[in-house]
Design an enzyme around this catalytic site. Sequence first.
Site, PDB file in Angstrom:
ATOM      1  CE1 TYR A  90      -4.177   1.777   0.609  1.00 41.57           C
ATOM      2  CE2 TYR A  90      -2.832   3.156   2.033  1.00 41.57           C
ATOM      3  CZ  TYR A  90      -4.008   2.937   1.336  1.00 41.57           C
ATOM      4  OH  TYR A  90      -5.006   3.884   1.368  1.00 41.57           O
ATOM      5  CB  SER A 165       1.146  -5.685   2.684  1.00 46.51           C
ATOM      6  OG  SER A 165       0.289  -4.827   3.406  1.00 46.51           O
ATOM      7  CD  GLN A 166      -2.216  -1.823  -2.491  1.00 46.90           C
ATOM      8  OE1 GLN A 166      -3.074  -0.975  -2.297  1.00 46.90           O
ATOM      9  NE2 GLN A 166      -1.081  -1.561  -3.122  1.00 46.90           N
ATOM     10  CG  ASP A 249       0.808  -8.132  10.245  1.00 40.28           C
ATOM     11  OD1 ASP A 249       0.636  -6.914  10.436  1.00 40.28           O
ATOM     12  OD2 ASP A 249       0.880  -8.644   9.120  1.00 40.28           O
ATOM     13  CG  HIS A 278       2.784  -5.875   7.561  1.00 38.64           C
ATOM     14  ND1 HIS A 278       1.638  -6.626   7.385  1.00 38.64           N
ATOM     15  CD2 HIS A 278       2.846  -5.032   6.479  1.00 38.64           C
ATOM     16  CE1 HIS A 278       1.027  -6.244   6.269  1.00 38.64           C
ATOM     17  NE2 HIS A 278       1.748  -5.305   5.702  1.00 38.64           N
TER      18      HIS A 278
END
Length: 300
Positions: A90, A165-166, A249, A278
Amino acid sequence: MLTDLDLGSLWEYRSSYRRPADFDSFWDSTLAEARSLELKVEAVPVDTPLRTLDVFDVTFPGFGGDRIRAWLRTPRGASGLPAVVQYHGYGGNRGSAAENLTWASAGFAHLQVEVRDQRGGTGFMTRGIADRSTYFYRRVFVDAVRAVDAVRALGSADVAVIGNSQGGGIALAVAGLVPDLVAVHAQAPFLCDFRRALNVCGRPPYTELTTYLAENRRSSVFPTLSYFDGVGFAARAIAPAWFSIGLMDDIVPPSTVFGAYHAYAGPRQIQVWEHSAHEAGGSDDLDIALDAFRSRLEMP
């Protein structure tokens, strides 16, 4: 410390998400519209100091025909290789031409896609959220599918998708929209199990949604988000998948990843990194994906 359920509870957890009745038809029509446009892929060689890899600046049409950019890195002089398509986190970008060399160095064609508009920005979680047809991630997911089409047009038959992630959430969406992928690696995938995420996560980017709901008390984001939830895409995905999550996370709650993992329709494995946040195992997790992909993608 743990940021979510303990590991035993994560294995038992199942998401309450339910796909809308017209989920499939919405995405089928969206992709049909995108693919009605000519797939004009351009790959321009880039001069870099790299001696063992070739790098190309690639553009291709995404949602609405908008030109999307990516780096294509390949072993020098090679063509027709199996491809790994990567989506970034992101607010990130595709980086420079001469970085992120692991996949090409391992012998794959590596297409690193830039998510539209996201060079350091924020606020994308609520952009266009009043309607599914205008939501930002409708464009992003179409762009991501067209990236697979583009790398195939450049000569790669076998294609895998990856991301952290994203990027992991985008990879899951593509896995649910493109039925003939060879493999998927979703590292701490974002954009999954939205209701659960908004209840337990107090960090951005999910707080963009909770702030929006607080400021627009008569509004609901969930009718739109139900068409973009990774749990819904996971239930359509059949390519072998490797998930990972760190139990510490605080950006992507581990339970949301398990929600998508348990819904995944194809063969699946999940690596739990007890003391990771994360990064979800970082380079150690990447080593697992590299080994798995070598056995799945046919190398010349």
